[in-house]
Design a protein around this motif. Structure first.
Motif, mmCIF file in Angstrom:
data_model
loop_
_atom_site.group_PDB
_atom_site.id
_atom_site.type_symbol
_atom_site.label_atom_id
_atom_site.label_comp_id
_atom_site.label_asym_id
_atom_site.label_seq_id
_atom_site.Cartn_x
_atom_site.Cartn_y
_atom_site.Cartn_z
ATOM 1 N N LEU A 246 0.842 -1.195 0.000
ATOM 2 C CA LEU A 246 0.000 0.000 0.000
ATOM 3 C C LEU A 246 0.876 1.243 0.000
ATOM 4 O O LEU A 246 1.816 1.349 0.785
ATOM 5 N N VAL A 247 0.568 2.196 -0.855
ATOM 6 C CA VAL A 247 1.393 3.400 -0.936
ATOM 7 C C VAL A 247 0.986 4.416 0.128
ATOM 8 O O VAL A 247 -0.183 4.536 0.489
ATOM 9 N N ARG A 248 1.977 5.124 0.653
ATOM 10 C CA ARG A 248 1.770 6.241 1.564
ATOM 11 C C ARG A 248 2.665 7.383 1.101
ATOM 12 O O ARG A 248 3.702 7.166 0.490
ATOM 13 N N TRP A 249 2.255 8.605 1.413
ATOM 14 C CA TRP A 249 3.075 9.769 1.082
ATOM 15 C C TRP A 249 3.595 10.358 2.385
ATOM 16 O O TRP A 249 2.835 10.946 3.161
ATOM 17 N N ASN A 250 4.881 10.229 2.607
ATOM 18 C CA ASN A 250 5.501 10.777 3.809
ATOM 19 C C ASN A 250 5.897 12.231 3.528
ATOM 20 O O ASN A 250 7.063 12.550 3.314
ATOM 21 N N HIS A 251 4.889 13.090 3.539
ATOM 22 C CA HIS A 251 5.064 14.485 3.143
ATOM 23 C C HIS A 251 5.897 15.236 4.174
ATOM 24 O O HIS A 251 5.688 15.102 5.389
ATOM 25 N N LYS A 252 6.835 16.037 3.685
ATOM 26 C CA LYS A 252 7.765 16.710 4.595
ATOM 27 C C LYS A 252 7.080 17.732 5.497
ATOM 28 O O LYS A 252 7.595 18.068 6.563
ATOM 29 N N LYS A 253 5.905 18.248 5.080
ATOM 30 C CA LYS A 253 5.182 19.233 5.898
ATOM 31 C C LYS A 253 3.923 18.646 6.526
ATOM 32 O O LYS A 253 3.606 18.930 7.679
ATOM 33 N N ARG A 254 3.190 17.852 5.761
ATOM 34 C CA ARG A 254 1.892 17.355 6.216
ATOM 35 C C ARG A 254 1.975 16.021 6.943
ATOM 36 O O ARG A 254 0.976 15.544 7.481
ATOM 37 N N GLY A 255 3.134 15.392 6.930
ATOM 38 C CA GLY A 255 3.267 14.094 7.587
ATOM 39 C C GLY A 255 2.816 12.962 6.683
ATOM 40 O O GLY A 255 2.776 13.097 5.457
ATOM 41 N N LEU A 256 2.436 11.842 7.294
ATOM 42 C CA LEU A 256 2.077 10.645 6.528
ATOM 43 C C LEU A 256 0.656 10.746 5.997
ATOM 44 O O LEU A 256 -0.301 10.811 6.770
ATOM 45 N N LEU A 257 0.517 10.764 4.674
ATOM 46 C CA LEU A 257 -0.789 10.866 4.023
ATOM 47 C C LEU A 257 -1.205 9.508 3.476
ATOM 48 O O LEU A 257 -0.421 8.824 2.817
ATOM 49 N N THR A 258 -2.451 9.123 3.749
ATOM 50 C CA THR A 258 -2.983 7.881 3.189
ATOM 51 C C THR A 258 -3.488 8.130 1.766
ATOM 52 O O THR A 258 -3.707 9.282 1.365
#
Length: 493
Positions: A246-258
């Motif tokens: 499952l992909v997640r986006w570990n955004h540098k500002k918003r944190g972990l996005l589902t």
């Protein structure tokens, strides 16, 4: 005599010069007017151009003082159908007549603009919704001349977005953008509204969407997209047999996005293709390392990892070849990778989906149908699907657990077995659900009751030390926000 002749000639030259000067002046005035009209007025409708409209909006709001305004964005539903069936010329005539209608019926002091194609924008002196609704109804009530341009029995309808201007210093382009956002959301919602008013939540969502789109390439280059693994267990033994990637986006500002935050946008703009391939390659790399770690062990633990294939990939005729080449690069047997396709994809193009599924299966990959039972065509699909695995739709488990529902779930499991397909229960969240599905003979289980999605290194630790993992305690320690977001993700994995 000579003197008189000189004066006569001189008068003639002066007259000619004045005449020429007058002609040139008139031509210059005409040219300036024509230039102004071409620069400031739309050729087709005579309404303001977008550039002039925005400039006038700025001026109007600056001197508005206590007068309140709203900006309205409007377009014609099914306008493409009209131009395709009746031609572009007929479509242009319709736009021209609508321009005249809007000019005649708009309240005094309004600014009118044809923004692009069949999209119009109006600045109207009111922020009272019932008043605005009456104005818009009046402006969009078509006359006989317009009806003659339409197909017989065809009722022209409009989608309208409204933004109440609270700050007169706000940039006109932003004001227009917010009205358009409301219009688009109103049109695309499950319950379309004739008039949709812009809200603060829309503003938050709109900003998030822009941030995500502007940031996706940078995030991809900086490896912010990471792969999580949610373990799958055999129901009978509760041993781990694989996982779903499952992909997640570990955004540098918003944190972990589902995925629910970004996958729908990526599906629209095609960026999802990059994400699909990133996840698939990560799975191959993981399996490669796992296989190497198992070489010297007497009892090898085989794994099958599943990953999702988006609808964008289905229209790539080389998708099976591309995936097979990546697996070959890491010497991964295709049978150890399961490609998940959601049943809802059948609504797009059943023939293309079946063709893609057959190509993928012929390349050696296993195929699973995700969210089985969510569509209306589920049972009829069983005979056509070249699938190895059926994943039961989570909604089967999130209902009231009535006897009828139990009969349906049991029937699907039995049918799958008779068709030599394995069944996976996804989204299992408590002991009651687990016991029921196990009793019905479901083969594999996946859900927060057993294990939540975890980073690759945590999944590796779990595989190395399965006895130290108490899956039942995992549910109590689950981050409830992540759990809710995961539910919202649906097929966006």
């Amino acid at each position: 005599m000579l003197k008189n002749s000189w004066f006569t000639v001189n008068k003639i030259f002066i007259s000619i010069f004045i005449t020429i000067l007058l002609i040139l002046t008139a031509a210059l005035i005409f040219a300036v007017r024509w230039l102004k009209k071409s620069l400031f007025r739309d050729d087709l409708t005579g309404l303001l151009t977008t550039k002039k409209f925005l400039a006038e909006v700025k001026k109007t709001l600056k001197r508005a003082k206590n007068v309140q305004y709203s900006l309205v964005s409007l377009d014609i539903n099914s306008f493409r159908y009209i131009t395709q069936v009746f031609g572009q010329d007929n479509g242009n005539k319709l736009l021209s007549e609508l321009g005249s209608l809007f000019s005649k019926t708009a309240p005094k002091g309004s600014l009118l603009c044809r923004n692009y194609n069949d999209n119009f924008a109006f600045l109207i002196k009111s922020t009272v919704l019932p008043v605005l609704e009456d104005i818009i109804v009046t402006m969009t009530t078509v006359n006989g001349k317009i009806k003659k341009l339409l197909p017989q029995h065809f009722k022209i309808e409009f989608s309208v977005g409204v933004y109440e201007i609270k700050d007169p210093n706000e940039e006109p382009l932003m004001i227009l953008d917010k009205a358009q956002t409301a219009r688009k959301l109103g049109k695309s919602s499950l319950n379309p509204k004739r008039i949709c008013v812009f809200t603060s939540q829309m503003e938050i969502n709109s900003q998030l969407e822009k941030d995500i789109i502007f940031d996706m390439e940078r995030a991809f280059k900086e490896n912010e997209f990471v792969v999580y693994y949610q373990p799958k267990f055999l129901f009978n033994t509760e041993k781990i047999i694989g996982a779903e990637a499952l992909v997640r986006w570990n955004h540098k500002k918003r944190g972990l996005l589902t995925p629910s935050y970004f996958v729908p946008m990526f599906e629209k703009n095609g960026f999802i293709e990059k994400i699909d391939l990133l996840v698939f390659e990560n799975v191959c790399q993981f399996l490669d390392r796992w296989n190497k770690s198992q070489k010297d062990k007497k009892e090898k633990q085989p794994l099958t990892i599943s990953c999702n294939l988006s609808r964008v990939q289905l229209y790539n005729p080389d998708v099976a070849k591309i995936y097979h080449n990546i697996a070959s690069k890491y010497e991964i047997a295709p049978s150890k990778i399961e490609i998940e396709l959601t049943e809802s994809l059948m609504m797009d193009n059943k023939e293309r989906l079946l063709k893609a599924m057959n190509e993928i299966k012929n390349a050696g990959f296993s195929i699973s149908v995700d969210d089985f039972g969510s569509g209306f065509s589920s049972l009829s699909l069983l005979k056509d699907l070249p699938a190895n695995v059926i994943k039961l739709d989570k909604e089967f488990l999130n209902t009231q657990n009535t006897e009828k529902e139990h009969i349906i779930i049991n029937s699907v499991i039995n049918m799958a077995k008779n068709l030599d397909m394995a069944t996976v229960a996804e989204g299992v969240e408590d002991a009651k659900q687990s016991a029921l599905l196990k009793k019905m003979g479901c083969d594999i289980v996946q859900g927060y009751f057993y294990a939540k999605p975890m980073p690759q290194n945590k999944f590796k630790e779990l595989l190395d030390n399965p006895d130290n993992f108490d899956s039942k305690k995992n549910d109590d320690s689950t981050d409830k926000t992540e759990k809710t977001d995961a539910k919202k993700s649906d097929e966006h994995k």
